[in-house]
Write an enzyme that holds these catalytic residues in place. Structure first.
Site, short mmCIF file in Angstrom:
data_model
loop_
_atom_site.label_atom_id
_atom_site.label_comp_id
_atom_site.label_asym_id
_atom_site.label_seq_id
_atom_site.Cartn_x
_atom_site.Cartn_y
_atom_site.Cartn_z
N ARG A 188 -41.77 -14.19 -18.99
CA ARG A 188 -43.03 -13.45 -19.08
C ARG A 188 -43.56 -13.40 -20.53
NH1 ARG A 188 -43.77 -8.36 -21.27
NH2 ARG A 188 -42.11 -7.47 -20.00
N TYR A 205 -70.29 -17.94 -18.91
CA TYR A 205 -69.70 -17.84 -17.56
C TYR A 205 -69.79 -16.39 -17.03
CZ TYR A 205 -66.04 -18.01 -13.99
OH TYR A 205 -65.33 -17.92 -12.82
N ASP A 262 -65.84 -21.71 -25.70
CA ASP A 262 -65.37 -22.07 -24.36
C ASP A 262 -65.82 -23.50 -24.12
OD1 ASP A 262 -65.10 -22.57 -21.62
OD2 ASP A 262 -65.53 -20.50 -21.05
N LYS A 298 -60.26 -26.08 -14.20
CA LYS A 298 -61.30 -27.08 -13.99
C LYS A 298 -60.76 -28.47 -14.36
CE LYS A 298 -63.43 -23.31 -13.01
NZ LYS A 298 -64.20 -22.55 -13.95
C1 LIG Z 1 -64.26 -21.19 -14.38
C2 LIG Z 1 -64.64 -20.85 -15.77
C3 LIG Z 1 -64.04 -19.78 -16.46
C4 LIG Z 1 -63.01 -18.88 -15.82
O1 LIG Z 1 -61.84 -19.55 -15.51
P1 LIG Z 1 -60.79 -19.11 -14.35
O2 LIG Z 1 -59.71 -20.12 -14.49
O3 LIG Z 1 -61.51 -19.12 -13.06
O4 LIG Z 1 -60.33 -17.72 -14.71
C5 LIG Z 1 -64.42 -19.56 -17.78
N1 LIG Z 1 -65.35 -20.34 -18.38
C6 LIG Z 1 -65.96 -21.35 -17.74
C7 LIG Z 1 -66.98 -22.16 -18.47
C8 LIG Z 1 -65.64 -21.65 -16.42
O5 LIG Z 1 -66.24 -22.65 -15.80
#
Ligand SMILES: *Cc1c(COP(=O)(O)O)cnc(C)c1O
Length: 402
Positions: A61, A113, A186, A211
């Site tokens: 953890r 997001y 991001d 993704k």
């Molecule tokens: C999907 C996404 C997130 C969040 O990610 P999770 O793995 O669903 O928590 C954050 N930023 C972007 C640009 C995303 O497409």
């Protein structure tokens, strides 16, 4: 190889060879240590680890697990970072980042997001953290004002969802650093293959590894990359929030990342070909793709990206109904949120990612009801294009007017 980060190796080599961790039996990749705790022969050996003189697995953890270490070495190498931490989701990575480095206030530049927006708009202010939103990614005057007032973290997403707008990472970093603020990007839509925010001056990169890094719609994970100093400050937060990635998911993600450069190359090529083929179609008002010279961010994309990605947005002349009809008639594109997997997906932002905000608010962000966002998968590009063309061809004359 010694230090793959400082090496002359390309991304495809790094994706396969940057794990320094070895198991005892010479496995070419780190196996899954489905282990919660690690045993020591005596107290002296244990104290070496707990007192920080030697790094060794102790408790999973905490993020102390060889399978996680191996994954993090690859993730760091791909972003050209000193360190990377893996998280149980993209949102776990982003929330831990904000709690660790956002307490002096967070300024968001451009579209972000939905989950990140919710966190910044609702949960963090409840903890007394000031958050600010600048709708335009190039509103440098307003940003200057916020930086002068002491905001400590600038947060951007580029390219953005669903309009694929770009923010100038180097310009934001230069401006933020003049005020002693950090910049986090991001980079989920871009992937480390198409964009390297740290090399452009950003301090921290975050990814929803759910993704493209995962790439097969079969795992949920997140990652943060940056300097040892900034990442070490996040360690106790990840440890005590309890949101490190599990060894099983870390192994699956490591497996996926080995083919990331190959997959992204294909996503890039197919999206570019489809965008070019649909440009000028009478039923389509706009094709939004950073790789098209007509895209408002194209020049910047050429400067700061090495590839233009697998995401592409179409805006239909016939508005919301036409977009819905096309989505419903596509055979190879599944109607589903998320992106970056092997299979192509389609969403209508006004019914999914942006359903919670008013049409007026959407318009302010350049998001119209006639938009379809496509995640171009790994199928044959010609088949995807044929599918799009047959679905669009079913629109009647009356569908193609507003
Ligand atoms: C999907 C996404 C997130 C969040 O990610 P999770 O793995 O669903 O928590 C954050 N930023 C972007 C640009 C995303 O497409």
């Amino acid at each position: 190889m010694s230090d793959p980060r400082s090496s002359r190796f390309g991304a495809a080599t790094l994706a396969i060879h940057s794990q320094q961790q070895q198991d005892a039996f010479g496995s070419p990749h780190m196996p899954i240590y489905d282990t919660t705790t690690f045993a020591y022969p005596d107290t002296t050996a244990l104290l070496e680890v707990t007192e920080g003189r030697r790094r060794a697995p102790l408790y999973s953890r905490y993020g102390h697990n060889p399978t996680l270490y191996a994954l993090e070495e690859t993730l760091a190498a791909l972003e050209g970072a000193e360190k990377a931490w893996a998280f149980s989701s993209g949102m776990a990575a982003i929330s831990t980042l904000f709690l660790s480095h956002g307490r002096r206030g967070i300024a968001c530049l451009g579209e972000i997001y939905g989950g990140t927006l919710g966190l910044l708009e609702h949960q963090l202010p409840e903890l007394g953290i000031n958050t600010h939103f600048l709708l335009e990614g190039d509103d440098f005057d307003a940003l200057e004002h916020l930086l002068a007032s002491g905001v400590g973290l600038v947060y951007i997403e580029t390219p953005t969802n669903p309009t694929l707008r770009l923010t100038d990472i180097a310009a934001v970093a230069e401006q933020a650093h003049r005020h002693g603020a950090l910049v986090a990007v991001d980079s989920t839509f871009a992937t480390p293959i198409n964009q390297q925010p740290l090399a452009l001056g950003a301090d921290i990169v975050v990814h929803s590894a759910t993704k493209y890094l995962g790439g097969h719609s079969d795992l949920t994970a997140g990652a943060v990359m940056g300097s040892a100093k900034l990442l070490d400050a996040m360690w106790p937060w990840r440890q005590n929030l309890g949101c490190a990635l599990s060894p099983q998911m870390a192994s699956l993600l490591s497996r996926s990342v080995r083919t990331l450069p190959l997959r992204v190359e294909r996503h890039n090529a197919s999206a570019q070909a489809i965008a070019e083929a649909l440009l000028g179609h009478p039923a389509i008002a706009r094709v939004l793709y950073p790789g098209l010279p007509s895209h408002p961010g194209h020049r910047l994309a050429r400067q700061q990206m090495r590839g233009f990605g697998g995401m592409l947005t179409l805006e239909f002349v016939g508005g919301r109904d036409a977009a819905t009809k096309v989505a419903d008639r596509l055979a190879l594109f599944a109607i589903a949120p998320s992106l970056g997997g092997a299979e192509s997906l389609v969403t209508q932002p006004c019914t999914t990612s942006h359903a919670d905000i008013s049409a007026e608010e959407r318009a302010k962000r350049g998001i119209t009801d006639g938009m379809l966002r496509l995640s171009i998968g790994l199928e044959d590009a010609e088949d995807l294009l044929d599918d799009l063309q047959q679905a669009i061809a079913t629109l009647s004359e009356s569908d193609n007017t507003q």
